[in-house]
Design an enzyme around this catalytic site. Structure first.
Site, mmCIF file in Angstrom:
data_model
loop_
_atom_site.group_PDB
_atom_site.id
_atom_site.type_symbol
_atom_site.label_atom_id
_atom_site.label_comp_id
_atom_site.label_asym_id
_atom_site.label_seq_id
_atom_site.Cartn_x
_atom_site.Cartn_y
_atom_site.Cartn_z
ATOM 1 C CE LYS A 22 -1.920 1.925 3.961
ATOM 2 N NZ LYS A 22 -1.521 3.219 4.182
ATOM 3 C CG ASN A 23 2.636 2.568 3.522
ATOM 4 O OD1 ASN A 23 1.458 2.930 3.438
ATOM 5 N ND2 ASN A 23 3.250 2.576 4.678
ATOM 6 C CB CYS A 126 -3.825 6.643 10.994
ATOM 7 S SG CYS A 126 -4.273 5.171 10.172
ATOM 8 N NE ARG A 131 0.687 10.607 10.428
ATOM 9 C CZ ARG A 131 0.183 9.318 9.646
ATOM 10 N NH1 ARG A 131 -1.104 9.109 9.792
ATOM 11 N NH2 ARG A 131 0.941 8.873 8.836
ATOM 12 C CG ASP A 316 3.189 1.488 9.448
ATOM 13 O OD1 ASP A 316 3.000 2.447 10.229
ATOM 14 O OD2 ASP A 316 3.459 1.942 8.061
ATOM 15 N NE ARG A 408 -7.065 4.100 5.845
ATOM 16 C CZ ARG A 408 -6.170 4.777 6.575
ATOM 17 N NH1 ARG A 408 -6.541 4.832 7.960
ATOM 18 N NH2 ARG A 408 -4.928 5.140 6.169
HETATM 19 C C1 UD1 Z 1 4.464 6.999 6.110
HETATM 20 C C2 UD1 Z 1 3.681 5.753 6.070
HETATM 21 C C3 UD1 Z 1 2.939 5.261 7.344
HETATM 22 C C4 UD1 Z 1 4.166 4.987 8.345
HETATM 23 C C5 UD1 Z 1 5.171 6.254 8.472
HETATM 24 C C6 UD1 Z 1 6.320 6.191 9.032
HETATM 25 C C7 UD1 Z 1 2.528 6.065 3.784
HETATM 26 C C8 UD1 Z 1 1.280 6.097 3.156
HETATM 27 N N1 UD1 Z 1 2.391 5.912 5.216
HETATM 28 O O1 UD1 Z 1 3.698 8.101 6.623
HETATM 29 O O2 UD1 Z 1 2.208 4.208 7.331
HETATM 30 O O3 UD1 Z 1 3.574 4.808 9.576
HETATM 31 O O4 UD1 Z 1 5.529 6.746 7.071
HETATM 32 O O5 UD1 Z 1 6.977 5.131 8.563
HETATM 33 O O6 UD1 Z 1 3.595 5.638 3.546
HETATM 34 N N2 UD1 Z 1 6.549 14.855 10.328
HETATM 35 C C9 UD1 Z 1 6.592 16.202 10.592
HETATM 36 N N3 UD1 Z 1 6.373 17.117 9.723
HETATM 37 C C10 UD1 Z 1 6.026 16.781 8.545
HETATM 38 C C11 UD1 Z 1 5.910 15.395 8.089
HETATM 39 C C12 UD1 Z 1 6.228 14.441 9.027
HETATM 40 O O7 UD1 Z 1 6.908 16.658 11.871
HETATM 41 O O8 UD1 Z 1 6.098 17.722 7.773
HETATM 42 C C13 UD1 Z 1 6.745 13.816 11.426
HETATM 43 C C14 UD1 Z 1 5.355 12.927 11.648
HETATM 44 O O9 UD1 Z 1 4.516 13.718 12.555
HETATM 45 C C15 UD1 Z 1 6.021 11.655 12.583
HETATM 46 C C16 UD1 Z 1 7.445 11.584 11.505
HETATM 47 O O10 UD1 Z 1 7.632 12.981 10.920
HETATM 48 O O11 UD1 Z 1 6.296 11.948 13.793
HETATM 49 C C17 UD1 Z 1 7.440 10.847 10.653
HETATM 50 O O12 UD1 Z 1 6.288 10.892 9.710
HETATM 51 P P1 UD1 Z 1 6.340 10.466 7.996
HETATM 52 O O13 UD1 Z 1 7.654 9.547 7.653
HETATM 53 O O14 UD1 Z 1 6.166 11.792 7.235
HETATM 54 O O15 UD1 Z 1 4.934 9.693 7.898
HETATM 55 P P2 UD1 Z 1 4.053 9.578 6.682
HETATM 56 O O16 UD1 Z 1 4.701 9.647 5.505
HETATM 57 O O17 UD1 Z 1 2.873 10.254 6.919
#
Ligand code: UD1
Length: 429
Positions: A22-23, A126, A131, A316, A408
């Site tokens: 999915k990711n 989620c 986030r 995850d 999902r």
């Molecule tokens: C992706 C995955 C999710 C997984 C996560 C971490 C997908 C669709 N989802 O989510 O399943 O749990 O990686 O491996 O691929 N953050 C900030 N600012 C930002 C962006 C992120 O502070 O602008 C923080 C987030 O709150 C979190 C951390 O960075 O604490 C990691 O998040 P991120 O790697 O961006 O997760 P996703 O890409 O949303």
């Protein structure tokens, strides 16, 4: 609303086919916005998030066919889907669509790169923490875009196009790495991303973008270099296997005991998780068609884990590993470092008899001799599958409510588990 009922107590034996990730599928689908040519993706999982993203992309003008048919008429799995964004008809991603899935926010990268403007609702997804999107904003600004927040939307513009630059991520982010890699592919000049995410899904997207004509090197390391090109073409790409689904079923077998081959996946995608599983007492080996997980009835050893960006233990899989540890012969400490609110499964596992106490980012799990079935509530995607894993060994019936979270991210979950001997059924309505 559908529920899943599990009668615990059976071991798992047989073969479970692993779906496309999915990711990886989500960013790959979004990459179709970067070209007016057709991007063909093979092994796309049949999941609610994929369908939702298809709707969102359709709103921007992306047409899609599945083996020559419209997608809605093909309920199969592991599909090949052709995406064509001949014309971008709308550069706005509305709240109604984006609020349902955080990853849909990522369209901001390709829209800015190709159309030089985008208006994208701030994301939902989620409920596992606040986030924020600051890394996306800072990164796209580094590439020359202006971004303002107006009434819940990010309004972004890059007059004359994006311009390559060096950007150092202050924190590792999978999504922001995907977005900047896509955006920089069509920027003018070279972009260097430092402290980039190294997840296999990043490598998969880079491989696909390169097949489309991008010039990306270093994906899978902390430094990714992107030489911008003026246009990208179509390509054909196969979505890599889902490492989270792989790890989830591996933990289910470690929980119930048994002997299962996870077909079509590979151990290199989640070495840290397998190290933890081996320490817990499962045998994990690579076989010709995938990975074999064996656990005889020797009990589960307590193991401490700390979640970390790849190649660390995946956040995850944290909930699933916690479910496994509820049956260990001692005390294990599980530390969540990625998301600040990712312990919602704790109170639900407690309903099944688990003994877990929380202190900040650390869960202390004291193994118990038995779990007892109960009605429980799925709270997010990965948390809900941890309840299924616990239900597989709980005495009596466990009913998991709010199954849409499972749909999902897990394709045909009840079918895959039932085929290996579990008593799992979906109750409609
Ligand atoms: C992706 C995955 C999710 C997984 C996560 C971490 C997908 C669709 N989802 O989510 O399943 O749990 O990686 O491996 O691929 N953050 C900030 N600012 C930002 C962006 C992120 O502070 O602008 C923080 C987030 O709150 C979190 C951390 O960075 O604490 C990691 O998040 P991120 O790697 O961006 O997760 P996703 O890409 O949303």
């Amino acid at each position: 609303m559908d529920r899943i009922r599990i009668r615990g107590g059976n071991t798992l034996n047989g073969t479970i086919p692993i779906s496309g990730a999915k990711n990886a599928a989500l960013p790959l689908m979004i990459a179709s916005l970067l070209t007016d040519d057709t991007l063909t993706l093979e092994n796309v999982p049949h999941l609610a998030d994929v369908e939702q993203l298809i709707r969102i992309l359709g709103n921007h003008g992306v047409d899609y066919t599945v083996s020559g048919k419209r997608v809605s008429s093909t309920p199969g799995h592991g599909r090949t889907i052709h995406f064509t964004a001949r014309t971008i008809v709308d550069t706005t991603a509305p709240y109604e669509l984006v609020s349902k899935m955080r990853a849909s926010f990522w369209v901001i990268g390709p829209l800015l790169a190709r159309m030089h403007k985008a208006k994208v609702s701030l994301p939902g997804g989620c409920a596992i923490g606040t986030r924020p999107v600051d890394l996306f904003i800072d990164g796209l600004r580094a590439l020359g875009a202006t971004l303002e927040i107006e009434a819940g939307y990010i309004v972004a513009e890059a007059k004359g196009g994006l311009v390559g630059n060096r950007f150092v991520f202050p924190k590792v982010s999978v999504g922001a790495t995907h977005v900047l890699m896509m955006a920089a592919s069509l920027a003018n000049g070279e972009t260097i991303l430092e402290n980039a995410a190294r997840e296999p899904e990043i490598v998969d997207l880079a491989t696909c973008l390169n097949a489309m004509g991008a010039k990306i090197s270093g994906a899978g390391t902390k430094t990714i270099t992107i030489e911008g090109v003026t246009a990208l073409s179509g390509a054909r790409h196969r979505v890599l296997p889902d490492r989270i689904e792989t790890g989830t079923y591996a933990m289910a077998v470690a929980m119930t005991g048994g002997d299962v081959v996870l077909e079509g996946t590979n151990a290199a995608l989640l070495e840290t998780a397998f190290t933890a599983l081996r320490a817990a007492g499962a045998e994990v080996s690579s076989v010709a068609n995938g990975i074999r997980i064996v656990r005889n009835g020797s009990g589960v050893h307590p193991v401490d884990v700390v979640t970390d960006p790849f190649p660390g233990f995946p956040t995850d899989l944290q909930a699933q590993f916690m479910a496994l540890m509820t049956r260990s012969s001692g005390v294990s400490l599980i530390t969540e470092t990625i998301f600040e609110n990712r312990f919602m499964h704790v109170q639900e596992l407690a309903r099944l008899g688990a003994k877990i106490s929380l202190s900040g980012q650390v869960a202390r799990v004291e193994g118990v001799g038995r779990l007892a079935g109960a009605p429980v509530m799925a709270t997010d995607l990965r948390a809900s599958v941890s309840l299924v894993i616990a239900g597989l060994v709980a005495e009596g019936d466990t009913t998991v409510n709010r199954v849409y979270h499972l749909d999902r991210g897990f394709e045909r979950l009840e079918e895959k588990l039932s085929a290996c001997g579990a008593e799992v059924e979906r109750i409609s309505g």
